[in-house]
Design an enzyme around this catalytic site. Structure first.
Site, PDB file in Angstrom:
ATOM      1  N   SER A 142      30.493  85.117  68.516  1.00 35.55           N
ATOM      2  CA  SER A 142      29.827  85.014  67.205  1.00 35.55           C
ATOM      3  C   SER A 142      29.070  86.320  67.011  1.00 35.55           C
ATOM      4  O   SER A 142      28.805  87.035  67.994  1.00 35.55           O
ATOM      5  CB  SER A 142      28.839  83.842  67.249  1.00 35.55           C
ATOM      6  OG  SER A 142      27.892  83.924  66.201  1.00 35.55           O
ATOM      7  N   TYR A 155      21.995  78.655  71.015  1.00 30.27           N
ATOM      8  CA  TYR A 155      23.309  79.149  70.579  1.00 30.27           C
ATOM      9  C   TYR A 155      23.413  80.656  70.814  1.00 30.27           C
ATOM     10  O   TYR A 155      24.396  81.157  71.374  1.00 30.27           O
ATOM     11  CB  TYR A 155      23.495  78.820  69.089  1.00 30.27           C
ATOM     12  CG  TYR A 155      24.836  79.203  68.527  1.00 30.27           C
ATOM     13  CD1 TYR A 155      25.978  78.457  68.828  1.00 30.27           C
ATOM     14  CD2 TYR A 155      24.973  80.307  67.690  1.00 30.27           C
ATOM     15  CE1 TYR A 155      27.219  78.804  68.306  1.00 30.27           C
ATOM     16  CE2 TYR A 155      26.209  80.661  67.166  1.00 30.27           C
ATOM     17  CZ  TYR A 155      27.326  79.898  67.475  1.00 30.27           C
ATOM     18  OH  TYR A 155      28.559  80.247  66.957  1.00 30.27           O
TER      19      TYR A 155
HETATM   20  P1  NDP Z   1      33.991  73.044  64.894  1.00 35.15           P
HETATM   21  O1  NDP Z   1      32.725  72.280  65.065  1.00 35.15           O
HETATM   22  O2  NDP Z   1      34.838  72.830  63.685  1.00 35.15           O
HETATM   23  O3  NDP Z   1      34.918  72.855  66.177  1.00 35.15           O
HETATM   24  C1  NDP Z   1      34.411  72.850  67.477  1.00 35.15           C
HETATM   25  C2  NDP Z   1      35.517  72.416  68.407  1.00 35.15           C
HETATM   26  O4  NDP Z   1      35.028  72.433  69.753  1.00 35.15           O
HETATM   27  C3  NDP Z   1      36.001  70.994  68.128  1.00 35.15           C
HETATM   28  O5  NDP Z   1      37.390  70.933  68.368  1.00 35.15           O
HETATM   29  C4  NDP Z   1      35.252  70.170  69.175  1.00 35.15           C
HETATM   30  O6  NDP Z   1      35.946  68.959  69.411  1.00 35.15           O
HETATM   31  C5  NDP Z   1      35.303  71.150  70.349  1.00 35.15           C
HETATM   32  N1  NDP Z   1      34.329  70.894  71.407  1.00 35.15           N
HETATM   33  C6  NDP Z   1      32.977  70.776  71.302  1.00 35.15           C
HETATM   34  N2  NDP Z   1      32.445  70.501  72.507  1.00 35.15           N
HETATM   35  C7  NDP Z   1      33.481  70.456  73.396  1.00 35.15           C
HETATM   36  C8  NDP Z   1      33.593  70.213  74.784  1.00 35.15           C
HETATM   37  N3  NDP Z   1      32.524  69.948  75.546  1.00 35.15           N
HETATM   38  N4  NDP Z   1      34.813  70.242  75.358  1.00 35.15           N
HETATM   39  C9  NDP Z   1      35.915  70.504  74.632  1.00 35.15           C
HETATM   40  N5  NDP Z   1      35.891  70.745  73.310  1.00 35.15           N
HETATM   41  C10 NDP Z   1      34.682  70.713  72.703  1.00 35.15           C
HETATM   42  O7  NDP Z   1      33.555  74.558  65.013  1.00 35.15           O
HETATM   43  P2  NDP Z   1      34.271  75.900  64.531  1.00 35.15           P
HETATM   44  O8  NDP Z   1      35.735  75.740  64.484  1.00 35.15           O
HETATM   45  O9  NDP Z   1      33.585  76.391  63.342  1.00 35.15           O
HETATM   46  O10 NDP Z   1      33.857  76.861  65.743  1.00 35.15           O
HETATM   47  C11 NDP Z   1      34.746  77.253  66.766  1.00 35.15           C
HETATM   48  C12 NDP Z   1      34.092  78.361  67.576  1.00 35.15           C
HETATM   49  O11 NDP Z   1      33.777  79.450  66.710  1.00 35.15           O
HETATM   50  C13 NDP Z   1      32.778  77.956  68.244  1.00 35.15           C
HETATM   51  O12 NDP Z   1      32.703  78.520  69.530  1.00 35.15           O
HETATM   52  C14 NDP Z   1      31.729  78.554  67.325  1.00 35.15           C
HETATM   53  O13 NDP Z   1      30.529  78.825  67.983  1.00 35.15           O
HETATM   54  C15 NDP Z   1      32.424  79.826  66.866  1.00 35.15           C
HETATM   55  N6  NDP Z   1      31.910  80.355  65.616  1.00 35.15           N
HETATM   56  C16 NDP Z   1      31.928  79.620  64.450  1.00 35.15           C
HETATM   57  C17 NDP Z   1      31.448  80.160  63.269  1.00 35.15           C
HETATM   58  C18 NDP Z   1      31.475  79.410  61.977  1.00 35.15           C
HETATM   59  O14 NDP Z   1      30.935  79.918  60.981  1.00 35.15           O
HETATM   60  N7  NDP Z   1      32.072  78.233  61.895  1.00 35.15           N
HETATM   61  C19 NDP Z   1      30.888  81.507  63.242  1.00 35.15           C
HETATM   62  C20 NDP Z   1      30.902  82.189  64.514  1.00 35.15           C
HETATM   63  C21 NDP Z   1      31.398  81.628  65.640  1.00 35.15           C
HETATM   64  P3  NDP Z   1      35.229  67.657  70.101  1.00 35.15           P
HETATM   65  O15 NDP Z   1      33.881  67.523  69.442  1.00 35.15           O
HETATM   66  O16 NDP Z   1      36.158  66.533  69.803  1.00 35.15           O
HETATM   67  O17 NDP Z   1      35.148  67.942  71.554  1.00 35.15           O
END
Ligand code: NDP
Length: 259
Positions: A142, A155
């Site tokens: 990020s 975070y």
């Molecule tokens: P989402 O919340 O849409 O997706 C997060 C994903 O991570 C889900 O599939 C969730 O599924 C999974 N997840 C969470 N905890 C666990 C775990 N313990 N084990 C396995 N899977 C897990 O987020 P985004 O798609 O927006 O974000 C994806 C990445 O991008 C993250 O690392 C985020 O920090 C980063 N990011 C996002 C930004 C944004 O603006 N959206 C900006 C910058 C970085 P489940 O809960 O079912 O496990």
């Protein structure tokens, strides 16, 4: 990027906005793609959508904070296709709260998921990459990996840590055919960002749209980033043309952070 066809890819957090976009682009390039997350139902829905065009994609439930589950994930993928060649550490969580109000549980959960989760996957999937003398690790960080933001200390610390992991591991694997890089997105136009906007709107009395406009205005390009833009860079980082790039952290943020 034709060299990616048939490669075995794992995208953690593959049911989320960015993860599903990354999995979709690797699948469109002919890769065999496993997506992993905790909620199997959401994961299966994401996999079905990606597979609509005949792509090879499998949904495998896994909590990346649990090493034994990551080990089981490795075995499941190995039995299906073989060793993971491209690992995308994308699973992540975020909660906005002041440092004073943040619970220890929030700190622990955030570090466990965003940093230790990626560490667990590197530990489990890297040895086969080294043995094959070819592998790619792409960590989804990020802009909070490079600069501090208020109300997201856990975070921000976790994402700074993820960059440290990226850089040190890149050095250790530099002569073993493996590259380790990170992508640093700004605000991405996905459900998570819209949910954050809803929460901030409630707290501030502004509308969701106003908050989304504020997010967009934080970037010189005055827009949110598309998940597909992050996915395109992940595929490029994984391609053989990019074998000279390792230990890098590239921003996809409309110019918001220039370091
Ligand atoms: P989402 O919340 O849409 O997706 C997060 C994903 O991570 C889900 O599939 C969730 O599924 C999974 N997840 C969470 N905890 C666990 C775990 N313990 N084990 C396995 N899977 C897990 O987020 P985004 O798609 O927006 O974000 C994806 C990445 O991008 C993250 O690392 C985020 O920090 C980063 N990011 C996002 C930004 C944004 O603006 N959206 C900006 C910058 C970085 P489940 O809960 O079912 O496990």
């Amino acid at each position: 990027m034709n060299d990616l066809a048939d490669k075995i890819v794992l995208v953690t957090g593959g049911s989320g906005g960015i993860g599903a976009a990354i999995a979709g682009q690797f699948a469109a390039l002919g890769c065999r793609v496993a997506i992993a997350a905790r909620d199997h139902k959401k994961l299966a829905t994401a996999a079905e959508k990606i597979a609509e065009n005949g792509a090879q994609v499998r949904a495998i439930a896994c909590d990346v904070t649990r090493r034994e589950e990551v080990q089981r994930l490795r075995i499941a993928i190995q039995e299906l296709w073989g060793d993971v060649q491209i690992l995308v550490n994308n699973a992540g969580i975020a909660s906005a709260v002041s440092f004073a109000d943040m619970s220890d549980a929030t700190w622990d959960r955030t570090l466990d998921t965003n940093l230790t989760g990626a560490y667990n996957c590197c530990k489990v999937f890297l040895p086969a990459m080294i043995e094959a003398n070819w592998g790619r690790i792409v960590n989804i960080a990020s802009t909070a990996a490079k600069v501090g933001y208020s109300h997201v200390t856990a975070y921000t610390a976790s994402k700074h840590g993820l960059l440290g992991l990226t850089r040190s591991l890149a050095l250790e694997t530099a002569r073993q055919g493996v590259t380790v890089n990170a992508i640093c997105p700004g605000y991405v136009d996905d459900e998570r960002t819209r949910e954050n906007a809803r929460i901030m709107a409630e707290k501030t009395g502004k509308s969701d749209d106003d908050i989304l406009k504020i997010f967009a205005a934080s970037a010189p390009q005055n827009r949110l980033i598309e998940a597909t833009e992050v996915a395109a860079l992940a595929c490029l980082m994984a391609s053989s043309q990019m074998s000279g790039m390792t230990g890098q952290a590239i921003n996809v943020d409309g110019g918001a952070v220039m370091s």
